[in-house]
Motif scaffolding. Structure first.
Motif, PDB file in Angstrom:
ATOM      1  N   LEU A  65      -1.664  13.843  27.937  1.00 28.28           N
ATOM      2  CA  LEU A  65      -2.727  14.613  27.282  1.00 28.28           C
ATOM      3  C   LEU A  65      -2.959  13.981  25.914  1.00 28.28           C
ATOM      4  O   LEU A  65      -2.065  14.004  25.051  1.00 28.28           O
ATOM      5  CB  LEU A  65      -2.308  16.078  27.172  1.00 28.28           C
ATOM      6  CG  LEU A  65      -2.153  16.772  28.539  1.00 28.28           C
ATOM      7  CD1 LEU A  65      -1.386  18.090  28.397  1.00 28.28           C
ATOM      8  CD2 LEU A  65      -3.505  17.004  29.192  1.00 28.28           C
ATOM      9  N   GLY A  66      -4.135  13.398  25.715  1.00 25.15           N
ATOM     10  CA  GLY A  66      -4.431  12.636  24.504  1.00 25.15           C
ATOM     11  C   GLY A  66      -4.190  11.161  24.748  1.00 25.15           C
ATOM     12  O   GLY A  66      -3.076  10.668  24.544  1.00 25.15           O
ATOM     13  N   THR A  67      -5.229  10.454  25.208  1.00 29.91           N
ATOM     14  CA  THR A  67      -5.082   9.019  25.506  1.00 29.91           C
ATOM     15  C   THR A  67      -5.022   8.195  24.230  1.00 29.91           C
ATOM     16  O   THR A  67      -4.311   7.181  24.169  1.00 29.91           O
ATOM     17  CB  THR A  67      -6.297   8.513  26.325  1.00 29.91           C
ATOM     18  OG1 THR A  67      -6.558   9.408  27.405  1.00 29.91           O
ATOM     19  CG2 THR A  67      -6.082   7.110  26.840  1.00 29.91           C
ATOM     20  N   VAL A  89      -5.946  12.186  29.692  1.00 25.07           N
ATOM     21  CA  VAL A  89      -7.093  13.015  29.302  1.00 25.07           C
ATOM     22  C   VAL A  89      -7.342  12.863  27.801  1.00 25.07           C
ATOM     23  O   VAL A  89      -6.400  12.962  27.003  1.00 25.07           O
ATOM     24  CB  VAL A  89      -6.803  14.503  29.633  1.00 25.07           C
ATOM     25  CG1 VAL A  89      -8.021  15.368  29.320  1.00 25.07           C
ATOM     26  CG2 VAL A  89      -6.370  14.681  31.088  1.00 25.07           C
ATOM     27  N   GLU A  90      -8.608  12.638  27.435  1.00 27.09           N
ATOM     28  CA  GLU A  90      -8.952  12.437  26.019  1.00 27.09           C
ATOM     29  C   GLU A  90     -10.331  13.022  25.742  1.00 27.09           C
ATOM     30  O   GLU A  90     -11.264  12.857  26.521  1.00 27.09           O
ATOM     31  CB  GLU A  90      -8.927  10.921  25.715  1.00 27.09           C
ATOM     32  CG  GLU A  90      -9.554  10.484  24.418  1.00 27.09           C
ATOM     33  CD  GLU A  90      -8.834  11.005  23.168  1.00 27.09           C
ATOM     34  OE1 GLU A  90      -7.616  10.871  23.066  1.00 27.09           O
ATOM     35  OE2 GLU A  90      -9.535  11.570  22.293  1.00 27.09           O
ATOM     36  N   LEU A  91     -10.430  13.682  24.599  1.00 26.72           N
ATOM     37  CA  LEU A  91     -11.696  14.308  24.194  1.00 26.72           C
ATOM     38  C   LEU A  91     -12.706  13.293  23.674  1.00 26.72           C
ATOM     39  O   LEU A  91     -13.907  13.404  23.913  1.00 26.72           O
ATOM     40  CB  LEU A  91     -11.387  15.335  23.087  1.00 26.72           C
ATOM     41  CG  LEU A  91     -12.533  16.151  22.517  1.00 26.72           C
ATOM     42  CD1 LEU A  91     -13.159  17.029  23.585  1.00 26.72           C
ATOM     43  CD2 LEU A  91     -12.027  17.010  21.362  1.00 26.72           C
ATOM     44  N   ASP A 115     -12.222  17.732  27.180  1.00 22.07           N
ATOM     45  CA  ASP A 115     -11.302  18.522  26.366  1.00 22.07           C
ATOM     46  C   ASP A 115     -10.043  18.838  27.187  1.00 22.07           C
ATOM     47  O   ASP A 115     -10.142  19.305  28.332  1.00 22.07           O
ATOM     48  CB  ASP A 115     -11.996  19.817  25.930  1.00 22.07           C
ATOM     49  CG  ASP A 115     -11.051  20.716  25.178  1.00 22.07           C
ATOM     50  OD1 ASP A 115     -10.809  20.463  23.994  1.00 22.07           O
ATOM     51  OD2 ASP A 115     -10.517  21.667  25.789  1.00 22.07           O
ATOM     52  N   GLY A 116      -8.890  18.576  26.605  1.00 19.17           N
ATOM     53  CA  GLY A 116      -7.642  18.780  27.329  1.00 19.17           C
ATOM     54  C   GLY A 116      -7.425  20.228  27.740  1.00 19.17           C
ATOM     55  O   GLY A 116      -6.835  20.496  28.790  1.00 19.17           O
ATOM     56  N   GLY A 117      -7.913  21.159  26.918  1.00 13.85           N
ATOM     57  CA  GLY A 117      -7.757  22.574  27.259  1.00 13.85           C
ATOM     58  C   GLY A 117      -8.582  22.934  28.476  1.00 13.85           C
ATOM     59  O   GLY A 117      -8.100  23.640  29.383  1.00 13.85           O
ATOM     60  N   ALA A 133       2.640  15.395  26.451  1.00 16.68           N
ATOM     61  CA  ALA A 133       1.615  16.224  25.808  1.00 16.68           C
ATOM     62  C   ALA A 133       1.468  15.742  24.370  1.00 16.68           C
ATOM     63  O   ALA A 133       2.271  16.082  23.500  1.00 16.68           O
ATOM     64  CB  ALA A 133       2.011  17.689  25.865  1.00 16.68           C
ATOM     65  N   ASP A 134       0.428  14.947  24.128  1.00 12.54           N
ATOM     66  CA  ASP A 134       0.308  14.268  22.839  1.00 12.54           C
ATOM     67  C   ASP A 134      -0.986  14.641  22.125  1.00 12.54           C
ATOM     68  O   ASP A 134      -1.578  13.832  21.424  1.00 12.54           O
ATOM     69  CB  ASP A 134       0.393  12.744  23.068  1.00 12.54           C
ATOM     70  CG  ASP A 134       0.718  11.996  21.788  1.00 12.54           C
ATOM     71  OD1 ASP A 134       1.222  12.643  20.840  1.00 12.54           O
ATOM     72  OD2 ASP A 134       0.475  10.785  21.735  1.00 12.54           O
ATOM     73  N   THR A 135      -1.434  15.871  22.335  1.00 14.82           N
ATOM     74  CA  THR A 135      -2.566  16.380  21.581  1.00 14.82           C
ATOM     75  C   THR A 135      -2.431  17.893  21.494  1.00 14.82           C
ATOM     76  O   THR A 135      -1.424  18.464  21.943  1.00 14.82           O
ATOM     77  CB  THR A 135      -3.901  15.936  22.212  1.00 14.82           C
ATOM     78  OG1 THR A 135      -4.965  16.296  21.330  1.00 14.82           O
ATOM     79  CG2 THR A 135      -4.136  16.566  23.576  1.00 14.82           C
TER      80      THR A 135
HETATM   81  C1  LIG Z   1      -1.719  11.415  18.932  1.00 17.28           C
HETATM   82  S1  LIG Z   1      -3.224  10.827  19.601  1.00 17.28           S
HETATM   83  C2  LIG Z   1      -2.773  10.242  21.200  1.00 17.28           C
HETATM   84  C3  LIG Z   1      -1.976   8.978  21.159  1.00 17.28           C
HETATM   85  C4  LIG Z   1      -1.603   8.404  22.501  1.00 17.28           C
HETATM   86  N1  LIG Z   1      -1.073   9.405  23.412  1.00 17.28           N
HETATM   87  C5  LIG Z   1      -0.565   7.329  22.333  1.00 17.28           C
HETATM   88  O1  LIG Z   1       0.599   7.556  22.727  1.00 17.28           O
HETATM   89  O2  LIG Z   1      -0.862   6.267  21.801  1.00 17.28           O
HETATM   90  C6  LIG Z   1      -4.030  12.347  19.984  1.00 17.28           C
HETATM   91  C7  LIG Z   1      -5.353  12.149  20.678  1.00 17.28           C
HETATM   92  O3  LIG Z   1      -5.788  13.434  21.131  1.00 17.28           O
HETATM   93  C8  LIG Z   1      -7.198  13.457  21.077  1.00 17.28           C
HETATM   94  N2  LIG Z   1      -7.647  14.864  21.109  1.00 17.28           N
HETATM   95  C9  LIG Z   1      -7.837  15.714  20.072  1.00 17.28           C
HETATM   96  N3  LIG Z   1      -8.197  16.924  20.505  1.00 17.28           N
HETATM   97  C10 LIG Z   1      -8.226  16.841  21.875  1.00 17.28           C
HETATM   98  C11 LIG Z   1      -8.517  17.759  22.897  1.00 17.28           C
HETATM   99  N4  LIG Z   1      -8.871  19.021  22.611  1.00 17.28           N
HETATM  100  N5  LIG Z   1      -8.472  17.329  24.172  1.00 17.28           N
HETATM  101  C12 LIG Z   1      -8.128  16.064  24.472  1.00 17.28           C
HETATM  102  N6  LIG Z   1      -7.837  15.146  23.541  1.00 17.28           N
HETATM  103  C13 LIG Z   1      -7.881  15.527  22.256  1.00 17.28           C
HETATM  104  C14 LIG Z   1      -7.548  12.707  19.816  1.00 17.28           C
HETATM  105  O4  LIG Z   1      -8.867  12.214  19.883  1.00 17.28           O
HETATM  106  C15 LIG Z   1      -6.481  11.603  19.823  1.00 17.28           C
HETATM  107  O5  LIG Z   1      -6.985  10.431  20.392  1.00 17.28           O
END
Ligand SMILES: C[S@@+](CC[C@H](N)C(=O)[O-])C[C@H]1O[C@@H](n2cnc3c(N)ncnc32)[C@H](O)[C@@H]1O
Length: 207
Positions: A65-67, A89-91, A115-117, A133-135
């Protein structure tokens, strides 16, 4: 084990935990991140752990979650075998496009720009053997849903938990709350790692 066994003896060298190898596309992803001013990619030690955890799941189903620009994605793919599959998944379309460009030829990855949600609320497929889960969604929101998607014996991993001086008090409180919640869950075995950016690993027990 004695009470002193874990202590570092006087004169011992530092333990070098630099990853022994890196994904082939990582350097290109880092260059692209730099060019785009994207500074949220995972620490490479976390990346190495992601690859190791992915390698523990032959034919595994993996969720990120959060690419971002795809550094974590590259590490996960590096550890996965040919039969494993990753959904990431990435917004932000523009950010994820970097990952698609560098990694999209790999048939083991599916990119979702959403949106991840919303994705967590609507996904109705099978559970995952590893969830990174990285977002916000899957971590600070929609936590129950993300944990529901962890298969028995599967792993839920979160990073960026070690307090930083630039955190507002509200974020510190949110992280404390998250840790307390996950550690209080029945059916998960958890370990905190004061390492890399600060990690929590939670494994769904099968018993
Ligand atoms: C910490 S970064 C991810 C880093 C990546 N996982 C890595 O390991 O290199 C968080 C990402 O979440 C995305 N993001 C923010 N809100 C989001 C949402 N509601 N749904 C999905 N992605 C989201 C941001 O655009 C950002 O690219």
């Amino acid at each position: 084990m004695t009470g002193t066994e874990s202590e570092v003896p006087d004169g011992a060298g530092a333990f070098d935990d630099t990853p022994a190898s890196r994904p082939e596309r990582l350097a290109a992803l880092r260059d692209a991140a730099r060019a785009a001013g994207f500074e949220m990619s995972c620490d490479e030690r976390t990346g190495s752990l992601l690859a190791t955890l992915a390698a523990a799941q032959p034919g595994g189903r993996i969720l990120e979650l959060g690419t971002g620009v795809g550094e974590g994605t590259a590490w996960l793919l590096d550890g996965m075998d040919v039969k494993a599959h990753l959904i990431t998944v990435e917004l932000d379309h523009a950010v994820q496009d970097v990952a698609r460009r560098e990694l999209g030829a790999d048939p083991r990855v599916s990119f979702v720009a959403e949106d991840g949600g919303v994705w967590l609320e609507t996904y109705d497929g099978p559970p995952f053997d590893l969830v990174f889960a990285d977002t916000w969604p899957g971590k600070f929101t929609h936590l129950d849903r993300a944990l529901d998607l962890v298969a028995p014996g599967g792993t839920y991993l979160i990073d960026d938990l070690a307090p930083r001086p630039d955190w507002p008090e509200s974020h510190r409180a949110a992280v404390d709350d998250l840790l307390r919640t996950v550690e209080g869950l029945d059916g998960f075995r958890t370990t905190r790692l004061d390492w890399s950016s600060g990690l929590l690993i939670a494994v769904r027990s099968t018993a």
